[in-house]
Design a protein around this motif. Structure first.
Motif, PDB file in Angstrom:
ATOM      1  N   ALA A 111       0.814  -1.215   0.000  1.00  0.00           N
ATOM      2  CA  ALA A 111       0.000   0.000   0.000  1.00  0.00           C
ATOM      3  C   ALA A 111       0.851   1.270   0.000  1.00  0.00           C
ATOM      4  O   ALA A 111       0.376   2.328  -0.448  1.00  0.00           O
ATOM      5  N   GLU A 112       2.099   1.176   0.457  1.00  0.00           N
ATOM      6  CA  GLU A 112       2.934   2.365   0.608  1.00  0.00           C
ATOM      7  C   GLU A 112       3.089   3.164  -0.680  1.00  0.00           C
ATOM      8  O   GLU A 112       2.845   4.387  -0.684  1.00  0.00           O
ATOM      9  N   PRO A 113       3.497   2.554  -1.815  1.00  0.00           N
ATOM     10  CA  PRO A 113       3.634   3.367  -3.036  1.00  0.00           C
ATOM     11  C   PRO A 113       2.311   3.918  -3.533  1.00  0.00           C
ATOM     12  O   PRO A 113       2.280   4.971  -4.191  1.00  0.00           O
ATOM     13  N   LEU A 114       1.217   3.247  -3.232  1.00  0.00           N
ATOM     14  CA  LEU A 114      -0.093   3.741  -3.636  1.00  0.00           C
ATOM     15  C   LEU A 114      -0.511   4.936  -2.781  1.00  0.00           C
ATOM     16  O   LEU A 114      -1.105   5.905  -3.280  1.00  0.00           O
ATOM     17  N   ARG A 121      -8.297   4.449  -0.620  1.00  0.00           N
ATOM     18  CA  ARG A 121      -8.159   3.204   0.135  1.00  0.00           C
ATOM     19  C   ARG A 121      -8.827   2.037  -0.600  1.00  0.00           C
ATOM     20  O   ARG A 121      -8.274   0.943  -0.695  1.00  0.00           O
ATOM     21  N   SER A 122     -10.018   2.273  -1.115  1.00  0.00           N
ATOM     22  CA  SER A 122     -10.737   1.184  -1.785  1.00  0.00           C
ATOM     23  C   SER A 122     -10.018   0.758  -3.063  1.00  0.00           C
ATOM     24  O   SER A 122      -9.899  -0.445  -3.349  1.00  0.00           O
ATOM     25  N   GLU A 123      -9.512   1.733  -3.844  1.00  0.00           N
ATOM     26  CA  GLU A 123      -8.788   1.387  -5.066  1.00  0.00           C
ATOM     27  C   GLU A 123      -7.478   0.681  -4.729  1.00  0.00           C
ATOM     28  O   GLU A 123      -7.080  -0.268  -5.415  1.00  0.00           O
ATOM     29  N   ALA A 124      -6.803   1.152  -3.662  1.00  0.00           N
ATOM     30  CA  ALA A 124      -5.553   0.506  -3.245  1.00  0.00           C
ATOM     31  C   ALA A 124      -5.808  -0.945  -2.854  1.00  0.00           C
ATOM     32  O   ALA A 124      -5.040  -1.842  -3.234  1.00  0.00           O
ATOM     33  N   ASP A 125      -6.871  -1.190  -2.099  1.00  0.00           N
ATOM     34  CA  ASP A 125      -7.194  -2.565  -1.712  1.00  0.00           C
ATOM     35  C   ASP A 125      -7.439  -3.437  -2.940  1.00  0.00           C
ATOM     36  O   ASP A 125      -7.010  -4.598  -2.989  1.00  0.00           O
ATOM     37  N   ASP A 126      -8.137  -2.874  -3.935  1.00  0.00           N
ATOM     38  CA  ASP A 126      -8.408  -3.627  -5.165  1.00  0.00           C
ATOM     39  C   ASP A 126      -7.105  -3.956  -5.902  1.00  0.00           C
ATOM     40  O   ASP A 126      -6.912  -5.083  -6.371  1.00  0.00           O
TER      41      ASP A 126
END
Length: 282
Positions: A111-114, A121-126
């Protein structure tokens, strides 16, 4: 049109200490990588292959020549532009632990680079779920620490970390050399699968001709900071024309002990009869 074009690249490091001469690690190196293809870069330790990868990533000083990505010169761009380029150009190192914090869970590392790029948050999780699926790791890996995984699994995590930004090019710097042969084969298959599914391009750096033969569409061979042979992967890794490349091929191990003994004898004979001088490798 090439995705990445390196033209007459020279990298020179200043001398360390009083009156120490400067050291030129790369001498007018040129190569290109097209979208969706793998270019293997092979040579012995100290040949300059990793320096070329570092120069492309902005981690080595460019003294001359140019590096063009998607038609744009990136050899001397600012750190801000470099951070923007990281979205398109990623790296997988030899030791996955060097790019994974031991105190962060896999999910936090991915998740760090995102987060830096303000991805929701939701797009990062996806994206993290998709990246873990691409490298064939279970979704619950996000809650575990890197030390809970094997070496091959940690390299899969490092690949997933490179993939979350959906890059177009990944510089792979000896990504399987620290793994046992069985794990190497699995990770190489993974790289091929990811490329087929995403269309990402690789600059695949290795000292092992047998590895680049499996991975590459084209191969460039480096010695003493110069490319001494380049061409189609099958031709370069099976019927090389340069004496240095032939010696690399003969030095590569094979599974058959009798064949290995013959190859070793041929290797020693080739060194005695045709030592590769500077003149023969230019």
């Amino acid at each position: 049109m090439s995705l990445l074009t390196v033209s007459d690249l020279t990298v020179t490091y200043p001398g360390r200490g009083w009156r120490k001469p400067a050291f030129t690690a790369l001498h007018e190196v040129s190569l290109d990588v097209r979208a969706g293809e793998t270019v293997g870069l092979v040579g012995e330790s100290g040949s300059g292959k990793s320096t070329l990868g570092r120069a492309i990533l902005g981690l080595a000083p460019v003294s001359g020549g140019s590096i063009s990505y998607d038609g744009r010169d990136i050899a001397h761009v600012s750190q801000r532009v470099r951070r923007e380029l990281a979205r398109d150009i990623q790296v997988v190192f030899q030791d996955p632990l060097s790019s994974l914090s031991p105190s962060l869970t896999v999910g936090e590392s991915l998740a760090e680079p995102l987060r830096v790029r303000r991805v929701s948050r939701s797009e990062a999780d996806d994206r993290i779920r998709e990246a873990l699926d691409l490298v064939h790791l279970p979704a619950d890996a996000v809650r575990r620490l890197p030390r809970e995984f094997s070496g091959g699994q940690r390299q899969r995590i490092a690949i997933a970390r490179a993939l979350v930004l959906e890059p177009r090019l990944i510089v792979c710097d000896e990504p399987v050399s620290a793994l046992d042969l069985t794990t190497q084969a699995r990770v190489l298959d993974l790289f091929l699968d990811v490329q087929e599914r995403t269309g990402v391009a690789y600059l695949f750096i290795s000292h092992d001709l047998s590895v680049v033969r499996v991975m590459s569409h084209r191969v460039a061979v480096m010695r003493h900071g110069r490319i001494v042979e380049a061409g189609d992967a099958h031709a370069v890794t099976t019927s090389p024309t340069n004496p240095y490349t032939r010696q690399l091929l003969l030095a590569a191990p094979v599974a058959d002990p009798a064949a290995q003994a013959r190859r070793r004898a041929d290797y020693e004979a080739s060194r005695a009869m045709a030592p590769y001088s500077q003149e023969t490798t230019r």
